[in-house]
Design a protein around this motif. Structure first.
Motif, mmCIF file in Angstrom:
data_model
loop_
_atom_site.group_PDB
_atom_site.id
_atom_site.type_symbol
_atom_site.label_atom_id
_atom_site.label_comp_id
_atom_site.label_asym_id
_atom_site.label_seq_id
_atom_site.Cartn_x
_atom_site.Cartn_y
_atom_site.Cartn_z
ATOM 1 N N ASN A 176 0.694 -1.239 0.000
ATOM 2 C CA ASN A 176 -0.165 0.094 -0.003
ATOM 3 C C ASN A 176 0.959 1.122 0.184
ATOM 4 O O ASN A 176 0.533 2.284 -0.696
ATOM 5 C CB ASN A 176 -0.768 0.017 1.190
ATOM 6 N N ARG A 193 1.109 7.184 -6.338
ATOM 7 C CA ARG A 193 -0.190 8.114 -6.602
ATOM 8 C C ARG A 193 0.384 9.482 -6.056
ATOM 9 O O ARG A 193 -0.038 10.680 -6.553
ATOM 10 C CB ARG A 193 -1.180 7.519 -5.937
ATOM 11 N N ASP A 197 -10.296 17.128 -11.470
ATOM 12 C CA ASP A 197 -9.823 15.979 -10.472
ATOM 13 C C ASP A 197 -8.364 16.390 -10.266
ATOM 14 O O ASP A 197 -7.913 16.597 -9.238
ATOM 15 C CB ASP A 197 -9.901 14.586 -10.855
ATOM 16 N N VAL A 242 -4.887 5.464 -0.650
ATOM 17 C CA VAL A 242 -4.597 4.088 -0.832
ATOM 18 C C VAL A 242 -4.545 3.286 0.497
ATOM 19 O O VAL A 242 -5.539 2.228 0.398
ATOM 20 C CB VAL A 242 -3.030 3.680 -1.587
ATOM 21 N N ARG A 246 -8.548 2.960 1.071
ATOM 22 C CA ARG A 246 -9.520 2.140 0.262
ATOM 23 C C ARG A 246 -8.949 0.715 0.631
ATOM 24 O O ARG A 246 -9.760 -0.101 0.450
ATOM 25 C CB ARG A 246 -8.920 2.452 -1.156
ATOM 26 N N SER A 247 -7.752 0.664 1.145
ATOM 27 C CA SER A 247 -7.292 -1.120 1.089
ATOM 28 C C SER A 247 -8.018 -1.435 2.696
ATOM 29 O O SER A 247 -8.300 -2.773 2.630
ATOM 30 C CB SER A 247 -5.740 -1.085 1.171
ATOM 31 N N ASP A 273 -15.269 -3.409 3.881
ATOM 32 C CA ASP A 273 -16.061 -3.328 2.611
ATOM 33 C C ASP A 273 -17.393 -2.649 2.795
ATOM 34 O O ASP A 273 -17.835 -1.964 1.778
ATOM 35 C CB ASP A 273 -16.216 -4.711 2.124
ATOM 36 N N ALA A 278 -16.283 0.918 2.475
ATOM 37 C CA ALA A 278 -15.210 1.462 1.572
ATOM 38 C C ALA A 278 -15.415 2.451 0.689
ATOM 39 O O ALA A 278 -14.662 3.233 0.306
ATOM 40 C CB ALA A 278 -14.769 0.008 0.704
ATOM 41 N N GLY A 279 -16.821 2.646 0.409
ATOM 42 C CA GLY A 279 -17.170 3.580 -0.378
ATOM 43 C C GLY A 279 -17.040 5.020 0.172
ATOM 44 O O GLY A 279 -17.354 6.085 -0.639
ATOM 45 N N THR A 322 -14.449 6.176 1.279
ATOM 46 C CA THR A 322 -12.844 6.414 1.458
ATOM 47 C C THR A 322 -12.672 7.605 1.227
ATOM 48 O O THR A 322 -11.899 8.512 2.061
ATOM 49 C CB THR A 322 -12.196 5.405 0.245
ATOM 50 N N GLU A 323 -13.225 8.621 -0.187
ATOM 51 C CA GLU A 323 -13.092 9.950 0.103
ATOM 52 C C GLU A 323 -13.793 10.722 1.203
ATOM 53 O O GLU A 323 -12.991 11.439 1.538
ATOM 54 C CB GLU A 323 -13.876 10.369 -1.430
ATOM 55 N N GLU A 360 -20.025 2.249 -6.458
ATOM 56 C CA GLU A 360 -19.488 3.406 -5.389
ATOM 57 C C GLU A 360 -20.231 3.526 -4.052
ATOM 58 O O GLU A 360 -20.063 4.351 -3.504
ATOM 59 C CB GLU A 360 -20.260 4.629 -6.461
ATOM 60 N N SER A 367 -14.688 -0.883 -4.008
ATOM 61 C CA SER A 367 -15.305 0.560 -4.256
ATOM 62 C C SER A 367 -14.290 1.287 -5.001
ATOM 63 O O SER A 367 -13.140 1.001 -5.012
ATOM 64 C CB SER A 367 -15.503 1.315 -2.832
ATOM 65 N N ASP A 408 -6.194 4.641 -11.072
ATOM 66 C CA ASP A 408 -5.333 3.930 -10.320
ATOM 67 C C ASP A 408 -6.044 3.021 -9.325
ATOM 68 O O ASP A 408 -6.591 3.521 -8.435
ATOM 69 C CB ASP A 408 -4.383 5.044 -9.838
ATOM 70 N N ALA A 428 -5.023 -0.268 -4.989
ATOM 71 C CA ALA A 428 -5.364 -0.826 -3.750
ATOM 72 C C ALA A 428 -6.369 -2.098 -4.047
ATOM 73 O O ALA A 428 -6.252 -3.229 -3.355
ATOM 74 C CB ALA A 428 -6.114 0.073 -3.012
#
Lengths: 295, 428
Positions: free
Chosen positions: A7, A14, A221, A253, A256-257, A261, A264-265, A267-268, B218, B248, B256, B259
């Motif tokens: 990771n 990134r 972005d 990263v 997200r990892s 689960d 996980a959506g 993350t942002e 998403e 996700s 990218d 992960a």
């Protein structure tokens, strides 16, 4: 442990792109106090230039320098057309101008080129990997990290060892005093935009190689990541921008990892939560500009 | 400096160019392209008006499509049928709404060239929704639109429905959003919804003998990007498949997937189907990274988003399957129409697989007018709700007995030897 290392390496790749973007934002903020929301437009314009070049049958060997040149020229043109008119205006005016540039460029491509995704070939090696022990490392990440390190060294040399660098740093420290000392302000600012455009171009090469496409909003972005990384690092600080970019990449990263689960959506959202927490405890970001050399 | 006047000129041209994209211009362009405005007193909001003498209950689509614009019959002179298009020209859906709003006026030209609909010309007016879809809808209602063709996503379609108060038929042409369909308020999809699309993808994977799936989402319940994966998972499990991993990602942005790929590498048996509603460039980027990890035995299937974003021209696309709205083959009706448009207007329309939906929207509205024999919008809506077995360019459309979602077959296209070809059709 292996997964964590994996990771971190992925995050470093990134984050290196984010660092390049943040550096460009930091350079402009340093001399103009402008948080440049048009920074991503260099990638938008370069993306369409790349698309056009591929339509002509050109290869990445030609497209890479083309992207760099177009990015620098776009940055200089944006300065000349938009920001030069508002030199000396308050920060808010500069901010609005940068928004205006973003929307004009976006609208021009949307209305007069296409709203559709424009695809082009990625280089074959972008997804190649090699193994180091149990770690699988992308060739792309290796190249990105290597190029970023070289770029940072060269930028550092430029700022420390050249008259332009000295003038840039002087202007960043105190613009009016620098002018009184004989620094030609327009040249310094133009140079800053050129440097910022070059950094955006280098980041743009990698961004476009990975994406293999462009749209009118292609720059949005990367602009957000660059601005965010610059804010995290401490606006106006070169070192902070690099740290901010790397931290943002790794946080994305890792989260997200590592997030379950079921969430996980988010993350942002969690990334932004962490940034909010950072600003509570360190309002100036990682490197407080008040105590650090600006640019 | 010498360059200053040039730059000032460029800036000015840029601003003028941006201004040229206003809704007013979009409207006038479409009007001129479709027909000549007339003030013959069409009343969309009033009582039922008797149709003109000699009206027939059908719509001869083949005759309209076969019309040669160079050899028109006498121009129709009756009360115009007014088609309002509230279109989103933003980068979100402009790639379908922009070409769609070019094609419908072209079809109207053909209709009028062919003598109109029972002597009535068809007028098309396009209003760009900008950031105020309600205003665009109101403009079209004030103009006297008999029915509307709207943008695919709820953020703009819902304000339009609020403006019409559910009394004017609205065809959300390119939408698969199930919540937008409600026949009781005259809101209709023209194609299958997310459940039909993702369910068909799951069925296809099972039919291909694949029993393990990796899904990218998403988030549960997120419109389109989450609902399609939700529907795929439900159907795939219902059919006996196993969901190996749910990952996700950020739609339309992530390229990218390091992960996710690392996690998948630890779970995969290199025989799964990978499903997402991602855009074409994201799927090929993901595939490249998975193959970089040695996972070269996976099968990829996606939604209509792949069709819209150019899976046909992507690198590394061989074998990727997707669910277009129309599986176009050389020389079929939509292919011919698109070729004629290109010849007439000098530019090819993008998002070809979606274009039949816009044309069908216009034809369905006209069919509703013919069926009810009225120009009252609520009457037209009631007639549209009763349409059954309508043979459109995008397939057979039935609204009777539905809530506004036509039970259509879902084509599964697959890139085979570099060509995007129909691989299967899953019944709707």
């Amino acid at each position: 442990m292996t997964e964590l290392l994996q990771n971190l390496i992925d995050g470093l790749g990134r984050g290196s792109i984010y660092a390049l973007l943040a550096l460009g934002v930091a350079v402009i903020f340093g001399v103009m106090h402008l948080l440049n929301f048009a920074h991503g437009e260099m990638i938008t314009v370069s993306g369409y230039a790349a698309y056009w070049a591929f339509q002509q049958g050109w290869s990445w060997w030609i497209v890479v320098p083309l992207i760099l040149v177009v990015s620098v020229l776009t940055s200089l043109a944006i300065d000349q057309v938009a920001f030069r008119r508002v030199r000396g205006a308050d920060d808010f005016t500069l901010l609005l101008t940068s928004f205006g540039v973003h929307f004009v460029v976006f609208s021009l491509f949307l209305l007069y080129v296409s709203a559709s995704v424009k695809n082009f070939s990625r280089p074959g090696w972008v997804t190649d990997t090699y193994k180091v022990g149990s770690l699988r490392i992308e060739v792309f990440d290796t190249v990105v990290i290597g190029v970023t390190i070289i770029t940072l060294l060269l930028v550092s040399l430029l700022l420390q060892r050249t008259m332009f660098g000295l003038a840039l740093r002087a202007a960043a420290a105190d613009f009016d005093t620098a002018r009184l000392m004989g620094v030609r302000s327009d040249n310094v600012i133009r140079g800053a935009f050129g440097l910022s455009g070059l950094l955006a171009g280098i980041a743009g090469v990698f961004w476009l190689m990975r994406a293999g496409q462009t749209t009118p909003s292609a720059g949005l972005d990367p602009m957000l990541k660059g601005v965010l990384a610059a804010l995290i690092g401490g606006l106006g600080s070169l070192r902070g921008a690099v740290l901010g970019g790397l931290a943002l990449g790794m946080a994305e990263v890792l989260l997200r990892s590592r997030l379950p689960d079921s969430i996980a959506g988010l993350t942002e959202g969690v990334v932004f939560l962490l940034i909010a927490l950072l600003f509570i405890f360190r309002p100036g970001g990682f490197v407080s500009v008040a105590h650090a050399e600006r640019v | 400096m010498k360059s200053r006047p040039l730059l000032i000129l460029l800036m000015a041209l840029s601003l003028i160019a941006a201004a040229c994209g206003s809704s007013d211009d979009a409207s006038s362009d479409a009007d001129s392209g479709a027909s000549t405005e007339s003030d013959t007193g069409s009343d969309s909001g009033g009582d039922d008006d008797a149709m003109e003498e000699g009206a027939h209950s059908g719509l001869d689509i083949d005759a309209i499509l076969a019309t040669d614009l160079a050899n028109c019959v006498a121009a129709p002179s009756g009360d115009p049928i007014r088609v309002g298009m509230a279109m989103d020209f933003s980068d979100v859906v402009g790639f379908v709404d922009i070409p769609g709003s070019n094609l419908v006026p072209f079809v109207a030209e053909k209709i009028n060239c062919n003598g109109g609909i029972n002597g009535q010309p068809v007028e098309v007016r396009v209003a760009e929704v900008g950031d105020d879809a309600a205003l665009a809808a109101q403009e079209l209602l004030d103009w006297g639109a008999h029915f509307l063709i709207g943008p695919p996503f709820a953020d703009f379609a819902l304000p339009i429905l609020q403006t019409t108060e559910g009394k004017v038929p609205l065809f959300v042409a390119a939408s698969t959003e199930p919540t937008l369909a409600d026949a009781t308020i005259n809101s209709f999809l023209v194609t299958f919804d997310d459940f039909g699309m993702a369910g068909a993808a799951a069925q296809w994977a099972i039919d291909e003998g694949i029993t393990r799936a990796i899904v990218f989402t998403e988030g549960e319940g997120v419109p389109y990007t989450g609902v399609n994966p939700d529907a795929f998972i439900a159907k795939f499990e219902e059919l006996g498949g196993e969901i190996v991993s749910v990952q996700s990602y950020v739609w339309a942005a992530d390229t990218d997937f390091s992960a996710q790929v690392n996690e998948i590498a630890g779970l995969s048996e290199n025989n799964e189907v990978v499903f997402s509603a991602a855009l074409a460039f994201q799927v090929t980027a993901l595939r490249g990274q998975l193959e970089g990890q040695g996972l070269d035995g996976l099968t990829y299937i996606g939604t209509d988003a792949m069709d819209a974003t150019g899976i046909q021209v992507e690198d590394n696309n061989e074998g990727i399957a997707h669910t277009p709205h129309t599986s176009i083959s050389a020389g079929d009706r939509i292919d011919t129409l698109l070729a004629e448009y290109e010849a007439a207007k000098g530019e090819a329309l993008e998002s070809r697989g979606f274009m039949a939906l816009y044309v069908d929207s216009a034809f369905l509205g006209i069919q509703g007018i013919l069926d009810c024999g009225c120009t009252d919008t609520e009457g037209i809506g009631a007639a549209v709700s009763a349409i059954s077995g309508f043979e459109g360019l995008s397939g057979t459309i039935t609204y009777a007995g539905t809530n506004g979602i036509p039970p259509k077959d879902v084509p599964i296209n697959r890139i085979t030897n570099g060509e995007d070809v129909l691989a299967a059709t899953i019944g709707g």
